[in-house]
Enzyme design. Structure first.
Site: not given
Lengths: 699, 332
Positions: A468, A585, A587, A662
């Site tokens: 991820t 936001r 990141l 997801e």
């Protein structure tokens, strides 16, 4: 909740910190953990669908050179806690589904272990099994709640009355298939039981959460959590199937305890992953929509039928997204389950939202067709002012902005709504749209520790990076929270030796762990100021977010698909798939794009290819390998883009970030199916969208 | 996996003798299918005889055609300029199969001998007459999407998975074989069997017989040939149906044709009836459809828990029509 963190490193496009080791093969995964003289564990699986083992003849297997032990229900250790029937391995002779573990072999080599497993002769009492899911079953039941704790049914107003009086209605049934998570890295564990000092179990496990795994394993074996260490530096994908420990983890530990001091390796084969590591239930979704001629919905309802296993309930929350997606005064959502002699279903990327945004988003397209209204405009017209379920305002909701930005990027404006009229050479071409949604969540507890030494900050937290990007993003958060450069921060994750962290699930990892890191950084600066001494150390834990009392929180998105269907053969291609998301936001644009593009690709795969085919005579998934269980190949993925709008949400967490792991898979299949209808005029309501279905050759 | 012996003999004759003398011996070439079967327990040989360095690896001119050594890798065969120019159907079929990595390993002799991908055949926990004669056919009444519509029997409804073999069947190829009793040559269309009551036998090869080369005869019309594969994803999937076709057309009339079908039978299906129907027919969709219908007159769909494979019959008709239409209108 801590005040918002000023972004300096957050938002930067930084390469993955774990990338170089991964591409050079230096990253060690669970099954590769360097240990001395490991044994290999091979599984014997039930070849009946329900009944009991009546005899196991392991003499031939045990006599093979290199076999150390054969574990059977008769001889295996009694577990301390067998409440979770999925994990109660080798605790009784009962067989609850085909493929269940009935014995295991420990041997000096992988090859000998597998050969011995093949030689274990098992006899059964076959009680007959039932694996057929149908909405017409007379034994469907109502679960007490649906995953992870939502109400099973909701009712508001009178859907039937609205359906009876509305000028335009849609009433259709849609189905999604059974899906298997199929991460590239199989479920794997290296386990070692050391007897000294009351006993200590070490598990090098491929998991989405080292601490949750430790807790489960400690409970099952009746150990103190401090007697168990779980280590997981890298995960080759999980998609939810490594979010809870499955039977393989318990079996690896049980096997290790049978041979104290010797490490044991247990990796599931790809075929075994189709019975032992969770999956997404097939769903049947009966949709009802009622609307005024201007497109405003007067009723929306979804009645879901799906399956669970007879030994353990998992109720996918398929109807839940319908509760908050669009405004309508009359609403109903229901879930009914069939408990079958099947493996235990579990989490798979966006449980609930992923299947549950298929029926509604195709039904909306059918409604747009009947209304003669643009499907983007229809969605905008039904935008709710507040969360229709709770009555709370959204902390931020930019579905409309995503639809508009997606339409602009995609070139939707000049779309001719008529189906089946565009032909490019041999291909019929069409376009479709669907919405995406995923709730913004954080787990209740996680702790991080900040330590300063030698001019560098080291943050430790038992978090997980299943591809991820958390290994890369957490340092960005830590750097901003500490007010230092990201290059001065190391973050160590994936070990229960670190402070306790929550599971990587529900797209909550970054929000939860990031919040803990922000708290730890704050505590560190409070304690030591800007010039800390060497070995300065502080901890912090995620704090309750009072804003959740006032606001509903979700990420939204819109997906636009172009589909080409071959006029002769019905082959389906997706030349373009664009997603635009509003997720607070972002990141790290690089890892975020990877997450969103990955989700959309998996959604494309669900639209066109994926289905686990159960043979009811045997009770198993027949296409249980990646040659026959098709996922999208590179050639199926063409111009696939993920974009986002600049969303600022100060309420969700100190980083202002919503989860993005997801949402990319949500709505994709509907967008593709809607585009296929626009291309051909054929409305396919059952996934996957195979060529025989789009040609109308198979119902 | 069962322990086994491995031998790498000095020459092909020795390899043949080594396999012939042990009933549980098997040849190993690219291993792209056999090694999977070792892992799955589908194949349990006691001896593997490695022939990868023992069979010819060249493509040579021969009587206006080409002789392809059995050791020529699929990737090399597909890239050969002579094959691409004179037999494009073969190059296209090869490239439609498997993946780049597999084509680098798979051989000319091994590819036609790959076994069915019937999921029940590959799963030792379900009965299968091909794997275990007399145990029954699990595919009948099961998941049948990939199964046969032509030439199946009550004992087996499996399909042959090779793409290359479909092209070879259309091209009148011949198979050179070295056996314990010497050489022989087999028309490619006769290499594979229909299942009948002995589905355990995929081919007419006797135990110990080794393919050494496959010969392509001179076939000028093959310069206008094509392979059309229809499958469930864009790449890396076995054919639902496929068509290998070569045509000789002039003045709006089909003078001659070679057609073979894949994904529909226990063997690559040479479509003689369709060829007969096409000779002298006009180059129209109606002619092509009539040819397809003639070939498929005896087709039998398999019901199945996945919806069955009845769609294959109209799909094959549509695919054959489209392939012939494209070929006939192709620039000569």
């Amino acid at each position: 909740m801590a005040p918002p963190v000023q972004p300096r490193e957050m938002g930067r496009d930084l390469a993955r910190r774990d990338g170089p080791d991964k591409v050079r093969g230096l990253a060690t995964y669970a099954d590769e953990t360097p240990v001395v003289a490991p044994l290999y564990c091979a599984i014997v699986q039930a070849t009946i669908g329900r009944g009991a083992v009546t005899g196991i003849d392991a003499d031939v297997a045990a006599a093979l050179d290199g076999v150390v032990a054969v574990l059977t229900p008769d001889g295996a250790e009694r577990l301390a806690d067998t409440e979770d029937a999925e994990l109660a391995v080798l605790q009784s002779a009962d067989v609850a589904f085909r493929g269940q573990v009935v014995a295991a072999v420990l041997a000096e080599t992988f090859e000998v272990a597998r050969e011995a497993a093949d030689l274990v002769a098992v006899t059964y009492r076959d009680d007959g099994h039932d694996v057929r899911l149908s909405p017409d079953r007379d034994d469907l039941y109502t679960p007490e709640s649906v995953n992870p704790g939502y109400p099973t049914d909701t009712h508001e107003g009178d859907v039937a009355a609205a359906m009876a009086t509305a000028p335009v209605t849609v009433e259709r049934t849609y189905t999604t298939a059974m899906y298997h998570n199929n991460p590239m890295e199989p479920h794997a564990t290296t386990a070692r039981w050391d007897t000294s000092g009351g006993g200590h179990l070490t598990l090098w496990d491929s998991t989405q959460g080292v601490h949750p795994t430790r807790k489960t394993v400690a409970t099952v074996f009746g150990l103190d959590p401090h007697q168990v260490r779980v280590v997981c530096p890298y995960v080759g994908g999980g998609f939810g199937s490594k979010g809870t420990p499955h039977v393989n983890v318990v079996l690896a530990a049980l096997a290790a305890r049978a041979v104290p001091g010797r490490p044991v390796r247990l990796a599931l084969t790809r075929q075994q992953m189709f019975a032992l590591a969770g999956y997404r239930t097939p769903t049947v979704q009966r949709m009802q929509l009622a609307a005024e001629r201007d497109g405003r919905l007067t009723a929306i309802a979804i009645d879901v039928v799906e399956q669970t296993s007879r030994i353990k309930e998992f109720a996918e929350q398929t109807g839940v997204p319908t509760r908050t997606m669009y405004a309508a005064p009359n609403r109903r959502t229901t879930h009914r389950l069939a408990a079958l002699d099947v493996p235990v279903p579990s989490w798979m990327r966006a449980p609930g939202e992923c299947p549950g945004m298929f029926g509604p988003e195709v039904a909306l397209d059918e409604l747009a067709e009947r209304l003669g209204m643009d499907p983007v405009e229809l969605r905008i017209r039904n935008e709710p002012e507040v969360d229709t379920e709770t009555g709370k305002p959204f902390s931020s909701r930019n579905l409309v902005a995503c639809l508009r930005e997606g339409a602009r990027r995609f070139g939707w404006a000049d779309r001719d709504p008529r189906p089946g009229i565009r032909r490019h050479g041999d291909w019929l071409v069409g376009t479709g749209v669907a919405s995406s949604v995923y709730p913004t969540m954080a787990m209740a507890s996680s702790t991080a520790r900040v330590r300063f030494a030698g001019g560098r900050y080291t943050v430790t937290i038992g978090a997980a990076d299943l591809g991820t990007g958390s290994s890369t993003v957490l340092p960005q958060i830590a750097a901003d929270a500490l007010g230092v450069a990201v290059g001065d921060v190391d973050v160590l994750i994936g070990d229960t030796a670190h402070p306790e962290a929550s599971v990587a699930g529900g797209s909550s990892g970054t929000a939860t762990w990031g919040s803990a890191i922000v708290e730890a950084a704050g505590a560190f600066r409070d304690k030591f100021g800007a010039q800390p001494p060497d070995d300065a150390e502080a901890e912090g834990s995620i704090q309750p977010n009072e804003a959740t009392e006032r606001y509903a929180m979700s990420a939204f998105g819109a997906q636009f698909a172009e589909v080409a269907v071959h006029a002769d053969t019905g082959e389906v291609r997706v030349p373009r798939l664009y997603g635009v998301f509003a997720a607070g936001r972002i990141l790290n644009p690089r890892t975020a794009r990877s997450q969103l593009v990955g989700g959309m690709t998996m959604g494309l795969s669900m639209a066109l290819h994926e289905q686990s085919l159960v043979d009811p005579r045997f009770g198993h998934v027949v296409n249980h390998d990646l040659a026959e269980y098709h996922i999208a190949s590179c050639a199926d993925v063409a111009d696939l883009q993920a974009h986002w709008i600049d969303e600022r949400d100060p309420h969700v967490n100190p980083m202002g970030a919503k989860g993005i792991g997801e949402i990319g898979i949500v709505g994709t299949a509907a967008a593709v199916v809607n585009a296929a209808w626009h291309a051909t005029g054929v409305r396919v309501r059952d996934l996957p969208l195979t060529l025989d279905r789009v040609l109308g050759l198979t119902g | 996996m069962r322990p086994l012996d491995y031998r790498a003999p000095a020459d092909a004759a020795e390899a043949v003798a080594a396999v012939a003398e042990r009933p549980d011996a098997a040849f190993l070439a690219g291993g792209t299918n056999l090694v999977d079967h070792l892992k799955l327990g589908v194949a349990r040989p006691g001896l593997l005889v490695d022939v990868t360095s023992l069979v010819p690896v060249e493509i040579t001119e021969q009587g206006g055609g080409l002789s392809i050594g059995a050791g020529v890798r699929n990737a090399d065969l597909a890239a050969d300029p002579r094959v691409r120019r004179r037999y494009p159907v073969l190059a296209q079929a090869l490239l439609a199969g498997a993946s780049g990595q597999l084509r680098n390993m798979a051989t000319t002799g091994g590819n036609p001998l790959q076994r069915t991908r019937c999921a029940y055949f590959q799963d030792v926990s379900t009965p299968c007459n091909k794997r275990e004669p007399g145990s029954g056919c699990s595919a009948i009444g099961g998941v049948t999407r990939q199964h046969a519509i032509l030439g199946a029997s009550d004992a087996c409804i499996a399909t042959h998975p090779s793409d290359m073999a479909v092209a070879l069947a259309a091209l009148d190829a011949r198979v050179r074989v070295l056996g314990p009793g010497g050489d022989r040559t087999i028309p490619f269309v006769d290499l594979h069997r229909l299942p009948g009551d002995a589905p355990e036998r995929d081919t007419v090869l006797e135990h110990g017989e080794l393919i050494t080369a496959i010969d392509l005869p001179a076939l000028p019309m093959a310069a206008r040939s094509a392979y059309r594969k229809v499958r469930d994803r864009a790449s890396y999937a076995f054919a639902l149906v496929s068509v290998a076709a070569a045509v000789d057309v002039a003045g709006g009339v089909v003078r001659d044709a070679r057609i073979a079908l894949g994904g529909v039978a226990h063997k690559p299906w040479r479509a003689h009836r369709a060829e007969d129907a096409l000779r002298g027919a006009t180059t129209t969709d109606d002619s092509y459809r009539a040819a397809a219908e003639a070939e498929l007159a005896d087709a039998v769909a398999q019901p199945g828990v996945d919806g069955g494979n009845a769609f294959k019959i109209p799909l094959l008709t549509r695919t054959l029509v489209a392939t012939l239409r494209d070929l006939a209108t192709e620039e000569a």
